[in-house]
Enzyme design. Structure first.
Site, PDB file in Angstrom:
ATOM      1  N   GLN A  13       9.345  68.722 116.194  1.00 23.03           N
ATOM      2  CA  GLN A  13       8.873  67.336 116.095  1.00 23.03           C
ATOM      3  C   GLN A  13       9.917  66.378 116.675  1.00 23.03           C
ATOM      4  OE1 GLN A  13       5.802  66.472 115.018  1.00 23.03           O
ATOM      5  NE2 GLN A  13       6.162  64.293 115.274  1.00 23.03           N
ATOM      6  N   ASP A  69       3.471  72.368 122.780  1.00 19.79           N
ATOM      7  CA  ASP A  69       3.518  70.950 123.137  1.00 19.79           C
ATOM      8  C   ASP A  69       3.425  70.756 124.653  1.00 19.79           C
ATOM      9  OD1 ASP A  69       3.702  68.969 121.137  1.00 19.79           O
ATOM     10  OD2 ASP A  69       5.765  69.541 120.653  1.00 19.79           O
ATOM     11  N   LYS A 100      -0.124  68.608 110.455  1.00 17.36           N
ATOM     12  CA  LYS A 100      -0.232  69.746 111.379  1.00 17.36           C
ATOM     13  C   LYS A 100      -0.330  71.051 110.595  1.00 17.36           C
ATOM     14  CE  LYS A 100       2.032  67.344 115.182  1.00 17.36           C
ATOM     15  NZ  LYS A 100       3.285  66.931 115.821  1.00 17.36           N
TER      16      LYS A 100
HETATM   17  N1  GUN Z   1       6.335  63.104 118.204  1.00 14.20           N
HETATM   18  C1  GUN Z   1       5.306  62.272 118.485  1.00 14.20           C
HETATM   19  N2  GUN Z   1       4.335  62.933 119.147  1.00 14.20           N
HETATM   20  C2  GUN Z   1       4.753  64.210 119.284  1.00 14.20           C
HETATM   21  C3  GUN Z   1       4.180  65.368 119.865  1.00 14.20           C
HETATM   22  O1  GUN Z   1       3.081  65.369 120.423  1.00 14.20           O
HETATM   23  N3  GUN Z   1       4.931  66.497 119.792  1.00 14.20           N
HETATM   24  C4  GUN Z   1       6.146  66.517 119.212  1.00 14.20           C
HETATM   25  N4  GUN Z   1       6.815  67.667 119.194  1.00 14.20           N
HETATM   26  N5  GUN Z   1       6.714  65.456 118.649  1.00 14.20           N
HETATM   27  C5  GUN Z   1       6.011  64.311 118.693  1.00 14.20           C
END
Ligand code: GUN
Length: 295
Positions: free
Chosen positions: A98, A121, A54
């Site tokens: 995350q 998100d 990311k």
């Molecule tokens: N863990 C797995 N997928 C995601 C996501 O799309 N966002 C976040 N914050 N954590 C994740």
């Protein structure tokens, strides 16, 4: 019939290019680049890989990446204090914590602490609620990416029968809301659904998001349906090797569907591209700038 392969990797590259252009325009207008803060608690290897990619994608799009790595033993209060500092930081347009979080921390409390205007998100209840009532919202990245692929493939989705397999807050529920917003007739199937193959057989659009390797079989698919496979499952491939497969038995389903996403290279690359897109969208909205077309 042999299905068209929906190339999510190529679509994601295109979207990332448009995001980079939008980030450059944002910088020209405001004197700074959009900023995404990514918070990782602990050292889960898969999460570490996601967080690193990311950050890298952010920099490649000409955006600012702020990474916060906290120890596994971090308290909920300390994590929420960091989220509040990021809420107040004018350089931060998007905040992503995350998941999963260590067991001493309640995901819901942390998500609730994120400023909904920075919730790239789309997990905050304010954004989930706005999506449900059809107001402008920050929408979870994976389902929004799926919708982009579907609209690219099919154009107008109105009146189509869509079956979403999986009811998670991250994928299944927002996916169903998005499809409803496109005037599809939407069914959400899950582990308690009766006669799942028959339910799936009615679908013009199938979105599989259950996390069970190759669960959806070819004889569940209506001929000509479009199949979006959100699953990313690592399975044994013999000789000590592993490979990634989706939730759909790809090779056989590709003989029946009109179009299908592969795993890898389908939905997966869309998630990060949409995260960058959401960050630019959030940055502009927060400053009261007009939305960008083409994102
Ligand atoms: N863990 C797995 N997928 C995601 C996501 O799309 N966002 C976040 N914050 N954590 C994740």
């Amino acid at each position: 019939m042999t299905a068209a392969v929906i190339d999510g990797k190529a679509f994601a590259q295109g979207l990332r290019g448009r995001v980079a252009e939008a980030a450059a325009r944002f910088e020209a207008e405001t004197g700074r680049t959009p900023g995404l803060a990514v918070v990782l608690v602990g050292e889960d290897p898969a999460s570490s890989v996601y967080v690193r990619s990311k950050g890298k994608a952010c920099l490649e799009a000409g955006m600012e990446s702020l990474e916060h790595r906290l120890p596994e033993t971090t308290s909920q209060a300390d994590l929420i204090a960091l989220v509040e500092a990021l809420n107040a930081d004018p350089k931060v347009d998007g905040i992503l914590v995350q998941l999963p979080l260590p067991k001493q921390i309640d995901d819901k409390a942390v998500i609730a602490a994120i400023d909904p205007a920075k919730d790239v998100d789309g997990f905050h209840v304010v954004n989930a609620g706005r999506l449900a009532v059809g107001e402008d919202a920050l929408v979870p990245c994976t389902p929004l990416g799926c919708l982009m692929l579907l609209k690219d493939q099919l154009g107008d989705l109105s009146g189509k029968n869509a079956v979403v397999i999986g009811r998670s807050n991250i994928v299944g529920k927002p996916m169903a809301q998005l499809l409803l917003g496109e005037s599809c007739t939407v069914t959400i199937a899950h582990s308690r659904t009766q006669d799942l193959p028959d339910v799936v057989r009615r679908a013009d659009i199938v979105v599989a998001a259950v996390g069970r390797p190759e669960m959806v079989k070819a004889n569940w698919i209506k001929p000509g349906a479009v199949v979006i496979d959100v699953g990313i499952n690592r399975v044994e491939a013999g000789e000590g090797k592993t490979r990634l497969v989706g939730d759909v038995a790809y090779d056989e389903a590709a003989e029946i569907a009109s179009a299908i996403t592969p795993v890898p290279g389908g939905v997966g690359p869309m998630t990060i591209a949409v995260l960058l897109r959401n960050t630019v969208v959030a940055a502009r909205a927060r400053l009261g700038l007009a939305a960008e077309a083409g994102l």
